[in-house]
Design a protein around this motif. Structure first.
Motif, mmCIF file in Angstrom:
data_model
loop_
_atom_site.group_PDB
_atom_site.id
_atom_site.type_symbol
_atom_site.label_atom_id
_atom_site.label_comp_id
_atom_site.label_asym_id
_atom_site.label_seq_id
_atom_site.Cartn_x
_atom_site.Cartn_y
_atom_site.Cartn_z
ATOM 1 N N CYS A 123 -6.974 2.227 3.464
ATOM 2 C CA CYS A 123 -6.485 3.567 3.128
ATOM 3 C C CYS A 123 -7.314 4.193 2.008
ATOM 4 O O CYS A 123 -7.323 5.409 1.855
ATOM 5 N N CYS A 138 -0.060 3.197 3.763
ATOM 6 C CA CYS A 138 0.330 2.646 5.067
ATOM 7 C C CYS A 138 1.544 1.724 4.981
ATOM 8 O O CYS A 138 2.123 1.376 6.010
ATOM 9 N N CYS A 193 0.844 -1.195 0.000
ATOM 10 C CA CYS A 193 0.000 0.000 0.000
ATOM 11 C C CYS A 193 0.888 1.256 0.000
ATOM 12 O O CYS A 193 1.797 1.379 0.821
ATOM 13 N N CYS A 203 -4.328 -0.050 -0.064
ATOM 14 C CA CYS A 203 -5.141 -1.091 0.552
ATOM 15 C C CYS A 203 -6.559 -0.538 0.701
ATOM 16 O O CYS A 203 -6.779 0.675 0.635
ATOM 17 N N CYS A 248 -2.644 6.841 9.018
ATOM 18 C CA CYS A 248 -2.963 6.272 7.705
ATOM 19 C C CYS A 248 -3.404 7.396 6.768
ATOM 20 O O CYS A 248 -2.937 7.521 5.653
HETATM 21 ZN ZN LIG Z 1 -2.934 1.131 3.417
#
Ligand SMILES: [Zn+2]
Length: 179
Positions: free
Chosen positions: A155, A134, A131, A152, A169
């Motif tokens: 997020c 994050c 991701c 992801c 995040c």
């Molecule tokens: Zn993420």
């Protein structure tokens, strides 16, 4: 329900491969029963839970794409009594009755088409991504793209949780967007 689905799809169950893919509509005990009968398991990525709070499931033959949704007929509880008139309680009438009733009388069966193709549900196992916000690893093609960024689901705003003490995040997402 699982065994009847196998019969209708012409698949020998419990399966020894991953041909049958099952989507079960409860996270209750029916999910475990179906897992045992079919040998479809969450951990094998052959069982998926879409929790609608229903004792219902869709059974997909991944070779042919045929998908059957089975649900107990609304009157089965009452009809169980006809098959077990001597049973001392409703519970026992169901316990005995369900074993004696023909499966066709127990379940409604509908042919369905999945809104998300089964290939996408299964995805490409083993694929990994990181991701951009994050930095956590994402397996099995569950990443999403927002503004050209690979993220992801959490997020990307689809998180099922909020962090109590940090909005790191969100901050790292903003940093990633602006960089
Ligand atoms: Zn993420």
């Amino acid at each position: 329900m699982g065994l009847y689905a196998g019969e209708l799809l012409g698949l020998a169950l419990p399966q020894s491969d991953k041909r049958l893919y099952t989507i079960v509509e409860t996270d209750g005990c029916a999910a475990d029963g179906i897992a045992v009968a079919t040998n479809c398991w969450v951990g094998r990525r052959t069982l998926r839970i879409e929790d609608y709070g229903k004792v219902a499931a869709t059974f997909v033959d991944t070779h042919t794409g045929q998908a059957l949704r089975l649900v107990p007929r609304p009157d089965v509880r009452g009809r169980a009594r006809d098959y077990a008139p001597q049973a001392p309680s409703k519970w026992e009438a169901q316990l005995i009755g369900y074993q004696l009733m023909p499966a066709a009388e127990l379940f409604d069966v509908r042919e369905v088409v999945l809104r998300t193709p089964v290939e996408r549900l299964i995805s490409r196992p083993g694929r990994k991504a990181i991701c951009a916000a994050c930095g956590e690893e994402i397996m099995n093609e569950r990443e999403v793209t927002r503004d050209g960024l690979l993220l992801c689901r959490a997020c990307a705003g689809e998180s099922y949780y909020d962090e109590l003490f940090s909005d790191s995040c969100m901050l790292s997402f903003q940093a990633a967007v602006s960089s």
